[in-house]
Write a protein that holds these residues in place. Structure first.
Motif, PDB file in Angstrom:
ATOM      1  N   SER A 103      -9.613  -3.464  12.188  1.00 46.87           N
ATOM      2  CA  SER A 103     -10.089  -3.601  10.813  1.00 46.87           C
ATOM      3  C   SER A 103      -9.064  -3.029   9.877  1.00 46.87           C
ATOM      4  N   GLY A 104      -8.842  -3.613   8.764  1.00 47.05           N
ATOM      5  CA  GLY A 104      -7.886  -3.118   7.802  1.00 47.05           C
ATOM      6  C   GLY A 104      -8.416  -3.174   6.428  1.00 47.05           C
ATOM      7  N   LYS A 113      -7.706  -1.376  -0.202  1.00 48.69           N
ATOM      8  CA  LYS A 113      -8.655  -1.575   0.897  1.00 48.69           C
ATOM      9  C   LYS A 113      -8.856  -3.048   1.243  1.00 48.69           C
ATOM     10  N   TRP A 144       0.824  -1.203   0.000  1.00 45.09           N
ATOM     11  CA  TRP A 144       0.000   0.000   0.000  1.00 45.09           C
ATOM     12  C   TRP A 144       0.868   1.267   0.000  1.00 45.09           C
ATOM     13  N   ARG A 175      -2.772   5.938   6.202  1.00 38.10           N
ATOM     14  CA  ARG A 175      -3.550   6.116   7.429  1.00 38.10           C
ATOM     15  C   ARG A 175      -4.336   4.881   7.826  1.00 38.10           C
ATOM     16  N   HIS A 176      -4.864   4.158   6.853  1.00 38.93           N
ATOM     17  CA  HIS A 176      -5.714   3.016   7.175  1.00 38.93           C
ATOM     18  C   HIS A 176      -4.917   1.762   7.550  1.00 38.93           C
ATOM     19  N   ARG A 177      -3.562   1.877   7.591  1.00 41.19           N
ATOM     20  CA  ARG A 177      -2.751   0.721   7.967  1.00 41.19           C
ATOM     21  C   ARG A 177      -1.877   0.988   9.199  1.00 41.19           C
TER      22      ARG A 177
END
Length: 299
Positions: A298-299, A229, A137, A256-258
């Motif tokens: 959650s990832g 995602k 990512w 940011r989401h990881r």
């Protein structure tokens, strides 16, 4: 499969087994009933790259250093060298060993492969460590301006030329030691341990085909963010060499989401930090594998 004599290493036992139609060589250490950790080498190396990590982890782990299909003392892959196929082979090996979820540690191409196993077979990976490699990512603003750093891999991608280059001891010696902080690590004996195996006809062919498969399949997925995602909850440590000229630490910046699943640490050394600074790598790996279990995210 290499015909070169296996390098000797104390406390290590060797064996071969067949998984996914490939005869695979394993170098193992530690008690067989201890928690399993599987080590995946990079290019142009083999199981011996982990010699500085094996002994430490073997104190309380069952350590399994794999010669990936086509490399080291393992046989060639009958179904090519795409990352997806290589991941399938790793899982087939785990099945053959009777292992469920394992700790997975990879360096360079082995780290990219470890991520693929984690994404496609998450139930088989407890924790993951990726050394000297980007994650799936990457931030485009970090990656695109630095793609030139990976120009050297183009030498290995082209049919015929890639095989010739992969079998050239002088090129591989330069490739291995190019960004080392301490070039004395790369003695003629150590370089020869890798280059004599990499120069074998089938091994050189595997190296070229693996690089070509990455270009034709994986790069598009990265650019198009096909897995941006994708679910991913495996606690992951990324280890960067502070002098890595191929994959600098900045390329490991977390989106940011990881941030809850990825952690990045930097140690002294170049891209082949396993050889240059195995103590620091071993400490980082051990710290991650023995850390308290995190809560699920959650990832």
């Amino acid at each position: 499969m290499s015909t070169v004599e296996l390098p000797a290493l104390e406390r290590v036992r060797h064996r071969y087994l067949t998984a996914a139609g490939v005869r695979i060589h394993l170098a193992e250490a530690g008690a067989e009933d201890a928690p399993p950790v599987v080590l995946l080498h990079g290019f142009p190396q083999h199981w011996y790259a982990w010699r500085g990590v094996l002994a430490d982890l073997a104190d309380d782990h069952r350590v399994i250093s794999v010669d990936l299909p086509g490399f080291g003392w393992s046989g060639p892959s009958p179904n090519g060298y795409s990352t997806a196929e290589r991941a399938r082979q790793v899982v087939a090996l785990l099945d053959q060993l009777g292992l469920g979820a394992v700790d997975l540690v990879g360096h360079d191409w082995g780290a990219w492969l470890a991520f693929e196993v984690g994404l496609s077979y998450p139930q088989r990976v407890r924790r993951l460590v990726a050394i000297s490699e980007i994650h799936p990512w990457p931030l485009q603003r970090r990656l695109v301006p630095r793609l030139w750093r990976m120009w050297v891999t183009a030498l290995f991608e082209i049919p015929v030329l890639g095989r010739v280059v992969a079998a050239n001891a002088k090129v591989l010696s330069w490739f291995l030691s190019r960004d080392a902080r301490d070039k004395s690590v790369w003695s003629e004996e150590l370089v020869t341990t890798y280059t004599t195996v990499a120069a074998q006809r089938e091994v050189a062919a595997a190296g070229q085909r693996m690089h070509a498969a990455f270009v034709t399949r994986d790069i598009a997925a990265l650019v198009l963010r096909r897995r941006w995602k994708a679910p991913y909850e495996i606690p992951t440590l990324m280890v960067a060499g502070d002098n890595d000229s191929y994959v600098p630490a900045v390329l490991m910046e977390r989106p940011r989401h990881r941030v809850q699943t990825l952690e990045v640490v930097t140690v002294a050394g170049g891209h082949f930090v396993l050889d240059e600074n195995p103590g620091a790598v071993s400490r980082a790996v051990r710290s991650h594998l023995t850390a308290p279990e995190p809560s699920k995210v959650s990832g």
